[in-house]
Enzyme design. Structure first.
Site, PDB file in Angstrom:
ATOM      1  CG  ASN A 100       9.749  -4.354  -5.093  1.00 19.07           C
ATOM      2  OD1 ASN A 100      10.142  -3.315  -4.844  1.00 19.07           O
ATOM      3  ND2 ASN A 100       8.404  -4.828  -4.940  1.00 19.07           N
ATOM      4  N   GLY A 101       7.413  -6.067  -7.440  1.00 21.02           N
ATOM      5  CA  GLY A 101       6.466  -5.512  -8.353  1.00 21.02           C
ATOM      6  C   GLY A 101       5.388  -6.523  -8.760  1.00 21.02           C
ATOM      7  CD  GLU A 482      -1.777   6.927  12.653  1.00 17.58           C
ATOM      8  OE1 GLU A 482      -2.356   6.774  11.955  1.00 17.58           O
ATOM      9  OE2 GLU A 482      -0.509   6.781  12.902  1.00 17.58           O
ATOM     10  CD  GLU A 489       0.200  -0.169  11.767  1.00 17.01           C
ATOM     11  OE1 GLU A 489       0.361  -0.399  10.590  1.00 17.01           O
ATOM     12  OE2 GLU A 489       0.319   1.097  11.985  1.00 17.01           O
TER      13      GLU A 489
HETATM   14  C1  F6R Z   1       0.808   2.541   9.066  1.00 13.83           C
HETATM   15  C2  F6R Z   1       1.445   2.669   8.142  1.00 13.83           C
HETATM   16  C3  F6R Z   1       0.625   2.733   6.726  1.00 13.83           C
HETATM   17  C4  F6R Z   1       1.486   3.924   5.683  1.00 13.83           C
HETATM   18  C5  F6R Z   1       0.834   3.719   4.359  1.00 13.83           C
HETATM   19  C6  F6R Z   1       1.123   4.901   3.281  1.00 13.83           C
HETATM   20  O1  F6R Z   1       1.408   2.656  10.226  1.00 13.83           O
HETATM   21  O2  F6R Z   1       2.577   2.974   8.098  1.00 13.83           O
HETATM   22  O3  F6R Z   1      -0.584   2.982   6.781  1.00 13.83           O
HETATM   23  O4  F6R Z   1       1.049   5.044   6.158  1.00 13.83           O
HETATM   24  O5  F6R Z   1       1.093   2.498   3.934  1.00 13.83           O
HETATM   25  O6  F6R Z   1       2.623   4.660   3.353  1.00 13.83           O
HETATM   26  P1  F6R Z   1       3.446   5.847   2.579  1.00 13.83           P
HETATM   27  O7  F6R Z   1       3.288   6.960   3.612  1.00 13.83           O
HETATM   28  O8  F6R Z   1       4.809   5.573   2.470  1.00 13.83           O
HETATM   29  O9  F6R Z   1       2.744   6.203   1.308  1.00 13.83           O
END
Ligand code: F6R
Length: 609
Positions: A100-101, A482, A489
């Site tokens: 992964n990466g 939001e 999405e």
């Molecule tokens: C949308 C969603 C993404 C995350 C974004 C950040 O529903 O989940 O937009 O908010 O990828 O992810 P985190 O919070 O894990 O850094």
């Protein structure tokens, strides 16, 4: 992004690997594969598509292997296909590896390896890794992994197995998460703790640069060639938290968990008498805070939208300038940050690559970093100066819901706490907000109970739309962003959020008969202006669904449909107003027959830039 899994112990490996892949499917779902070691032979199974395809292909032919590795992919280099799917192997099919990466110098390495006679089958960056292992393998997989890690640039969490050492898994980690679960004489590997919780609660979270050598005799971890000790963490998550619990989708379950999550997030921090907030966990001292001349909030996606609310409330209550930036943009700027900046990074997973990079920029420039994270001991949580946990429990659906509302709760609590320390608000006003905040879980419960059916019916209408506008002013505009993201999405309906006051500066040209608009009108102080905007849209024929706090006749009478929120202080309404928007997106996606928990092209935890 991408989930990896591994097992070494007495059980049949393939069922454990498949189960671990299903549990991490939200990390990527365009192809999946496993490799096992059985009687000195490497067996590899791969399938394009979801894990169910791999499961079908294996068709319960589990063999007798008790060591194996697996991977569920979110494609970066090379389209989803059996060839590009992990595990990848060396020329002699002697070593198998999952990763992964991103290996940033893979082209250079691949060119060199090809010149040396290595044959590549895939378009991936990952395939250089088993060939590098092959190149340096002299009977010791650990030594080969140490040499391989020296040569690669980029970031990785990877697991390798080798035919000549049938009871050994070597794991390496740099900037992508990798957990080792400890059982009785057995070892589990995963990108995410939630995948292991059914087997064990004792886990080691590998740290950057760690290489773990795991065999029947135990685990030895090295970092920069030296043996290191890593503590074993006891994870006390509720096992059921990572299951659907009777809901058809994780997203719906997580939406419904919000009342509980809001309460959990306040628990122990806001006292029942609503007179005080206890955030001593952050150790913020008045003399340090007095030196702060700005706050900078950085995050991605939904977490960024929480940051927008953070900016409004901090500026309003503290009268301190707040910049809020998308992490992916922030890291390319030369930001105006120094040791007088208090940085807040927000991340559910605590592993988002761009947010992590932003955190490092802050630290390089001497800013103190406070992380708002959900996943305990994640990279961002560990690298920040202080971490403030959201207590939302595992969020499995790709679309974030309960993490967002709990991030909001922490931002409110943090703002109130800072206002208290810096004496920027009088205690009476703060107490009123504390009391209002204390009621939010109950209000969220009522909102869900009283409105879900109406929202479901409205979502049926929305599901036939191809475009939608979300509008609002002030805090409502931040929530509108939001709401639009949620709809886009998971239902694939094109949605845009606009500041209501901006419509007349261009976008209103798009408003014609029946154009759908979701209008947030929950801010008492901005209501008059919102009513005018709504009327202007109705005059041009728009189909308007409004969100108001309680009955607002001047809105109710002009719009096509209205959702009433429980009455709370306007500062706090975002915690409630997002819930109907999440439900609208969920049910619209359901009517459109979309893959709600795993929307196309997305994956949870974006661990690549
Ligand atoms: C949308 C969603 C993404 C995350 C974004 C950040 O529903 O989940 O937009 O908010 O990828 O992810 P985190 O919070 O894990 O850094």
């Amino acid at each position: 992004m991408c989930g990896i899994i591994g097992y070494l112990g007495p059980r049949l490996a393939i069922p454990v690997l498949l189960e671990g892949l299903y549990a991490q499917e939200y990390r990527g779902y365009d192809s999946a594969g496993v490799a096992t070691l059985e009687e000195g032979r490497l067996n590899v199974y791969k399938a394009t598509g979801k894990i169910a395809e791999l499961d079908k292909k294996i068709n319960r032919q589990y063999g007798s292997a008790t060591v194996g590795i697996g991977h569920t992919r979110w494609a970066t280099h090379g389209k989803p296909s059996d060839i590009n799917c992990h595990p990848h192997m060396d020329c002699h099919k002697h070593i198998a590896l999952v990763h992964n990466g991103i290996i940033e110098n893979y082209q250079e390495l691949k060119g060199r390896l090809q010149q040396q006679g290595h044959r590549f089958l895939s378009d991936t960056d990952t395939e250089v890794l088993p060939h590098l292992l092959e190149e340096s393998y002299q009977g010791d997989l650990l030594a080969a992994m140490q040499e391989t890690c020296r040569q690669v640039k980029g970031f990785y969490a990877m697991l390798a197995i080798c035919q000549s050492e049938p009871r050994r898994i070597v794991a390496a980690r740099l900037d992508n998460p990798l957990i080792i679960g400890l059982g009785q004489g057995e070892y589990f590997f995963a990108s995410d703790m939630a995948a292991l919780i059914d087997y064990t609660r004792e886990m080691i979270i590998l740290q950057n640069g760690d290489i773990a050598d795991v065999s029947d005799t135990g685990i030895v971890i090295y970092n920069q060639g030296q043996k290191v000790e890593r503590s074993v963490k006891h994870i006390d998550w509720d096992k059921e938290a990572a299951k659907k619990g009777g809901y058809p989708h994780f997203m719906l379950k997580e939406i419904h968990e919000q009342p509980k999550v809001l309460a959990q997030t306040m628990n122990g921090r806001l006292k029942e008498d609503c007179q005080n907030i206890d955030l001593s966990e952050l150790n913020l001292q008045k003399q340090d805070l007095e030196k702060v001349n700005q706050i900078a909030i950085v995050a991605c996606g939904t977490a960024y939208h929480a940051g927008l609310i953070g900016k409004s409330i901090i500026e309003k209550l503290l009268r301190l300038p707040v910049m809020v930036e998308l992490a992916s943009e922030f890291i390319h700027k030369d930001p105006l940050i120094d040791e007088r900046t208090l940085a807040i990074v927000i991340s559910q997973s605590g592993e988002t690559m761009d947010t992590l990079a932003a955190l490092r920029v802050f630290r390089e420039r001497g800013a103190r970093v406070l992380a708002i994270c959900n996943v305990v001991d994640s990279t961002i949580a560990r690298e920040a100066d202080q971490v403030f946990y959201t207590m939302a429990g595992p969020e499995i659906a790709v679309a974030s819901t309960k993490a967002y509302s709990s991030q909001l709760m922490l931002l409110y609590m943090l703002t109130f706490h800072l206002a208290q320390i810096l004496q920027r608000q009088n205690q009476q006003q703060l107490n009123a907000w504390f009391a209002a905040m204390y009621q939010l879980p109950q209000f969220a419960e009522t909102l869900l109970a009283e409105n879900e059916q109406t929202i479901q019916a409205l979502a049926k209408t929305i599901s036939s739309w191809e475009d939608a506008f979300f509008i609002g002013r002030g805090l409502d505009y931040a929530v509108a962003q939001e709401g639009a993201l949620k709809l886009k999405e998971i239902s694939y309906i094109h949605a845009e959020a606009y500041a209501a006051g901006e419509l007349k500066h261009g976008t209103i040209a798009l408003i014609t008969d029946k154009v759908p608009v979701i209008a947030l009108a929950t801010q008492d102080s901005l209501l008059k202006m919102m009513v005018s905007n709504i009327v202007e849209l109705k005059t041009r024929g728009a189909y308007v669904i409004a969100l108001t706090k309680g009955n607002v006749p001047e809105v109710d009478q002009v719009v096509d449909a209205v959702i009433h929120l429980p009455e709370t202080d306007e500062l706090l309404t975002p915690v409630l107003s997002v819930i109907p928007l999440q439900l609208l997106a969920y049910y619209a996606a359901l009517y459109r027959d979309c893959e709600i928990d795993q929307p196309r092209n997305l994956a949870k935890s974006v661990t690549v830039p």
